[in-house]
Scaffold this motif. Structure first.
Motif, PDB file in Angstrom:
ATOM      1  N   GLN A  97       5.648   0.688  14.448  1.00  0.00           N
ATOM      2  CA  GLN A  97       4.369   0.944  13.803  1.00  0.00           C
ATOM      3  C   GLN A  97       4.438   0.496  12.350  1.00  0.00           C
ATOM      4  N   VAL A  98       3.403  -0.174  11.894  1.00  0.00           N
ATOM      5  CA  VAL A  98       3.320  -0.641  10.513  1.00  0.00           C
ATOM      6  C   VAL A  98       2.082  -0.025   9.872  1.00  0.00           C
ATOM      7  N   GLN A  99       2.269   0.625   8.754  1.00  0.00           N
ATOM      8  CA  GLN A  99       1.137   1.169   7.994  1.00  0.00           C
ATOM      9  C   GLN A  99       0.765   0.194   6.882  1.00  0.00           C
ATOM     10  N   PHE A 105       9.123  -9.714   5.487  1.00  0.00           N
ATOM     11  CA  PHE A 105       9.909 -10.726   6.208  1.00  0.00           C
ATOM     12  C   PHE A 105      10.059 -10.369   7.681  1.00  0.00           C
ATOM     13  N   ARG A 106       9.699  -9.120   8.023  1.00  0.00           N
ATOM     14  CA  ARG A 106       9.713  -8.708   9.418  1.00  0.00           C
ATOM     15  C   ARG A 106       8.355  -8.936  10.080  1.00  0.00           C
ATOM     16  N   LEU A 107       7.435  -9.506   9.323  1.00  0.00           N
ATOM     17  CA  LEU A 107       6.093  -9.772   9.831  1.00  0.00           C
ATOM     18  C   LEU A 107       5.914 -11.275  10.027  1.00  0.00           C
ATOM     19  N   ASN A 108       5.223 -11.649  11.068  1.00  0.00           N
ATOM     20  CA  ASN A 108       5.014 -13.066  11.360  1.00  0.00           C
ATOM     21  C   ASN A 108       3.835 -13.645  10.589  1.00  0.00           C
ATOM     22  N   ALA A 109       2.901 -12.796  10.250  1.00  0.00           N
ATOM     23  CA  ALA A 109       1.740 -13.251   9.488  1.00  0.00           C
ATOM     24  C   ALA A 109       1.081 -12.072   8.806  1.00  0.00           C
ATOM     25  N   MET A 110       0.482 -12.345   7.663  1.00  0.00           N
ATOM     26  CA  MET A 110      -0.327 -11.353   6.948  1.00  0.00           C
ATOM     27  C   MET A 110      -1.631 -12.042   6.567  1.00  0.00           C
ATOM     28  N   GLY A 111      -2.705 -11.288   6.628  1.00  0.00           N
ATOM     29  CA  GLY A 111      -3.968 -11.939   6.303  1.00  0.00           C
ATOM     30  C   GLY A 111      -5.067 -10.962   5.983  1.00  0.00           C
ATOM     31  N   ASP A 113     -20.361 -12.989   0.139  1.00  0.00           N
ATOM     32  CA  ASP A 113     -18.991 -12.479   0.307  1.00  0.00           C
ATOM     33  C   ASP A 113     -18.983 -10.963   0.502  1.00  0.00           C
ATOM     34  N   THR A 114     -20.127 -10.337   0.367  1.00  0.00           N
ATOM     35  CA  THR A 114     -20.225  -8.893   0.556  1.00  0.00           C
ATOM     36  C   THR A 114     -19.846  -8.521   1.985  1.00  0.00           C
ATOM     37  N   ALA A 115     -18.871  -7.622   2.109  1.00  0.00           N
ATOM     38  CA  ALA A 115     -18.365  -7.221   3.418  1.00  0.00           C
ATOM     39  C   ALA A 115     -17.299  -6.158   3.228  1.00  0.00           C
ATOM     40  N   VAL A 116     -16.887  -5.575   4.344  1.00  0.00           N
ATOM     41  CA  VAL A 116     -15.675  -4.766   4.349  1.00  0.00           C
ATOM     42  C   VAL A 116     -14.510  -5.706   4.653  1.00  0.00           C
ATOM     43  N   TYR A 117     -13.517  -5.669   3.796  1.00  0.00           N
ATOM     44  CA  TYR A 117     -12.354  -6.533   3.939  1.00  0.00           C
ATOM     45  C   TYR A 117     -11.192  -5.738   4.529  1.00  0.00           C
ATOM     46  N   TYR A 118     -10.569  -6.311   5.545  1.00  0.00           N
ATOM     47  CA  TYR A 118      -9.483  -5.648   6.254  1.00  0.00           C
ATOM     48  C   TYR A 118      -8.198  -6.467   6.138  1.00  0.00           C
ATOM     49  N   CYS A 119      -7.144  -5.776   5.818  1.00  0.00           N
ATOM     50  CA  CYS A 119      -5.826  -6.389   5.853  1.00  0.00           C
ATOM     51  C   CYS A 119      -5.340  -6.396   7.305  1.00  0.00           C
ATOM     52  N   ASN A 120      -4.658  -7.444   7.669  1.00  0.00           N
ATOM     53  CA  ASN A 120      -4.163  -7.605   9.036  1.00  0.00           C
ATOM     54  C   ASN A 120      -2.758  -8.177   9.001  1.00  0.00           C
ATOM     55  N   GLU A 157      -0.308  -6.152  16.471  1.00  0.00           N
ATOM     56  CA  GLU A 157      -1.252  -6.414  15.394  1.00  0.00           C
ATOM     57  C   GLU A 157      -1.663  -5.093  14.766  1.00  0.00           C
ATOM     58  N   TYR A 158      -1.699  -5.057  13.461  1.00  0.00           N
ATOM     59  CA  TYR A 158      -2.036  -3.838  12.740  1.00  0.00           C
ATOM     60  C   TYR A 158      -3.114  -4.133  11.713  1.00  0.00           C
ATOM     61  N   TRP A 159      -3.955  -3.101  11.472  1.00  0.00           N
ATOM     62  CA  TRP A 159      -5.078  -3.253  10.551  1.00  0.00           C
ATOM     63  C   TRP A 159      -5.047  -2.202   9.467  1.00  0.00           C
ATOM     64  N   GLY A 160      -5.502  -2.598   8.292  1.00  0.00           N
ATOM     65  CA  GLY A 160      -5.715  -1.624   7.234  1.00  0.00           C
ATOM     66  C   GLY A 160      -7.017  -0.880   7.452  1.00  0.00           C
ATOM     67  N   GLN A 161      -7.298   0.059   6.551  1.00  0.00           N
ATOM     68  CA  GLN A 161      -8.474   0.917   6.720  1.00  0.00           C
ATOM     69  C   GLN A 161      -9.758   0.233   6.289  1.00  0.00           C
ATOM     70  N   GLY A 162      -9.630  -0.868   5.580  1.00  0.00           N
ATOM     71  CA  GLY A 162     -10.803  -1.591   5.103  1.00  0.00           C
ATOM     72  C   GLY A 162     -11.180  -1.176   3.696  1.00  0.00           C
ATOM     73  N   THR A 163     -11.639  -2.136   2.923  1.00  0.00           N
ATOM     74  CA  THR A 163     -12.099  -1.867   1.568  1.00  0.00           C
ATOM     75  C   THR A 163     -13.401  -2.643   1.339  1.00  0.00           C
TER      76      THR A 163
END
Length: 119
Positions: free
Chosen positions: A1-3, A29-35, A89-96, A107-113
């Motif tokens: 699990q990744v927070q 470095f243990r993640l294959n991609a961040m976005g 560009d107005t939107a909720v942005y999510y880290c992935n 695949e893991y998601w942030g809470q959104g900002t």
């Protein structure tokens, strides 16, 4: 699990800048991609930018030349620097983040900002 913990959203005028941050609970470095993805009201979630473990970057056409994705390895953090912001560009942005372990893709998601571009 990744927070994932995001920060940096807010209200900005057109033409302004914001920087989003996303800190992962494990070494990047243990993640294959961040976005970063975003979702505007009534729209589907869309990719904004991503960075692969080797450092290559991809951007959506709508943000090329205005947004920059980067990472700080020691802080396990990925950033999205957003310049010349537009109302669209107005939107909720999510880290992935994506992690492949033993051949299985996680695949893991942030809470959104929320990012709001308005005068």
């Amino acid at each position: 699990q990744v927070q994932l913990v995001e920060s940096g959203g807010g209200l900005v005028q057109p033409g302004g800048s914001l920087r989003l941050s996303c800190e992962a609970s494990i070494s990047i470095f243990r993640l294959n991609a961040m976005g970063w993805y975003r979702q505007a009201p009534g729209e589907q979630r869309e990719l904004v930018a991503k960075i692969l473990v080797g450092g290559s970057k991809n951007y959506s056409d709508s943000v090329k030349g205005r947004f920059t994705i980067s990472r700080h390895n020691a802080n396990n953090t990925v950033y999205l620097q957003m310049n010349s912001l537009k109302r669209e560009d107005t939107a909720v942005y999510y880290c992935n983040v994506v992690q492949v372990r033993l051949g299985t893709r996680y695949e893991y998601w942030g809470q959104g900002t929320q990012v709001t571009v308005s005068s």
